[in-house]
Scaffold this active site. Sequence first.
Site, short mmCIF file in Angstrom:
data_model
loop_
_atom_site.label_atom_id
_atom_site.label_comp_id
_atom_site.label_asym_id
_atom_site.label_seq_id
_atom_site.Cartn_x
_atom_site.Cartn_y
_atom_site.Cartn_z
N ARG A 32 43.62 31.94 36.01
CA ARG A 32 43.69 32.32 34.59
C ARG A 32 45.14 32.24 34.12
O ARG A 32 46.04 32.73 34.81
CB ARG A 32 43.23 33.76 34.37
CG ARG A 32 41.78 34.03 34.73
CD ARG A 32 41.52 35.53 34.57
NE ARG A 32 40.28 35.94 35.20
CZ ARG A 32 40.05 37.19 35.64
NH1 ARG A 32 40.99 38.11 35.52
NH2 ARG A 32 38.91 37.49 36.20
N HIS B 155 44.54 36.41 39.85
CA HIS B 155 43.98 35.26 39.12
C HIS B 155 45.09 34.47 38.41
O HIS B 155 44.99 33.26 38.23
CB HIS B 155 42.96 35.73 38.08
CG HIS B 155 41.67 36.22 38.66
ND1 HIS B 155 40.72 35.37 39.18
CD2 HIS B 155 41.18 37.47 38.82
CE1 HIS B 155 39.69 36.09 39.62
NE2 HIS B 155 39.95 37.37 39.42
N HIS C 246 35.37 40.20 44.01
CA HIS C 246 36.69 39.62 43.73
C HIS C 246 37.41 39.44 45.07
O HIS C 246 37.64 40.40 45.81
CB HIS C 246 37.48 40.55 42.80
CG HIS C 246 38.94 40.20 42.71
ND1 HIS C 246 39.49 39.58 41.60
CD2 HIS C 246 39.96 40.38 43.58
CE1 HIS C 246 40.78 39.37 41.80
NE2 HIS C 246 41.09 39.85 42.99
N HIS D 199 33.72 46.00 38.84
CA HIS D 199 33.33 44.98 39.82
C HIS D 199 31.91 45.16 40.33
O HIS D 199 31.61 44.92 41.50
CB HIS D 199 34.33 44.97 40.98
CG HIS D 199 35.65 44.36 40.59
ND1 HIS D 199 36.54 44.99 39.76
CD2 HIS D 199 36.20 43.18 40.90
CE1 HIS D 199 37.60 44.23 39.57
NE2 HIS D 199 37.43 43.11 40.25
N HIS E 172 30.35 41.20 40.52
CA HIS E 172 30.96 40.11 41.30
C HIS E 172 31.81 40.66 42.43
O HIS E 172 32.21 41.82 42.41
CB HIS E 172 31.80 39.21 40.40
CG HIS E 172 32.99 39.90 39.79
ND1 HIS E 172 32.91 40.62 38.62
CD2 HIS E 172 34.28 39.97 40.19
CE1 HIS E 172 34.10 41.11 38.31
NE2 HIS E 172 34.97 40.74 39.26
#
Length: 244
Positions: free
Chosen positions: A170, A186, A228, A223, A226
Site C-alpha cells: 500500500r 504494508h 495479516h 483482524h 483475514h
Amino acid sequence: MIRRAVRPALAFVMLLTALFAGATLTAGTAHADSCYTWGRTLSQGTSGSDVRQLQIRVSGYPGYGSVLAIDGQFGPATKAAVVRFQKAYGLTADGIAGPQTYSKIYALQDSDCTPAHFAYSELNRCNSSWSGGAVSASTARSNALRLMWQLEALRHALGDHPLTISSGFRSYSCNSAVGGASNSNHLYGRAADITGTPSLCSIDKEARYHGFREILGPGYPGHSTHAHLGNQSSRYWSASQCGI
Ligand code: ZN
C-alpha cells in the site's frame, strides 16, 4: 571387412547421438527457467549471488519462529532451510542444492521469479508502480518477492489450497484509505492479508513456521476477517481466538 568397419562406426554415431540427446536434455532443463538459472551446486560454505537467489526461494522454510537471512552466505540455517524445502517436496533431503532441487524450484517459479501460485499483481492492488510507500518501488517489489516465496511454502504446508490476498503493498494514500496503521508493514511491501482455506486460524498457526515475524488474526482488533502476515525484525504474534 566393410561391414565390420561400418558397424563400429554406426555404433559410434549412435553413441554420439545418445550423448548429444542427453546433453540437449540437460541444457533444456537448465534453461527451462527464464527467470534465473543456477550454474553450480551449492552447499554449506559457499557464498555469492546464487546463494542469495536460493535463499529467497527457500525463505519460507526457516523453521518455527525463525527467519532466514538473505545474505548470500550458505551457512547452517540455509542448509536447514534447504532440507525442509526438500522434505516438503519429497526430494532427497541432503541440504545440498543441486539439479534435483533446482528442477523443483524451476517448476515452482514463473518467468518473473515469483512462485507459481502468487503474482506481483496480487501483492499490489494499490497502484502498478509500487511507489508512494515507505520505501523505494524496487525495495517494495523485492520485499514482496520474498514474501511470496514464504506464502508459497505456507500454501504448500496447508495442503496446496488456494490462498487469497486481499491486501498487499500500500502507498501511504492507499493505506490511509483503508485505515491501516501509520507504520504498517504494508507500506514496505512486506505484509499480506490472507483469506482462504482451511481457516484463518490454521493460516495464522502454520505461518509461525514460515518466517513471518508479524502474525495478526482473529482476536486482534480489526483482524476477524483475514490473517495479516508480515516481515519485520521483532516478533509480534497476536490472534487470541486462535490461541496465538
Ligand atoms: Zn494487514
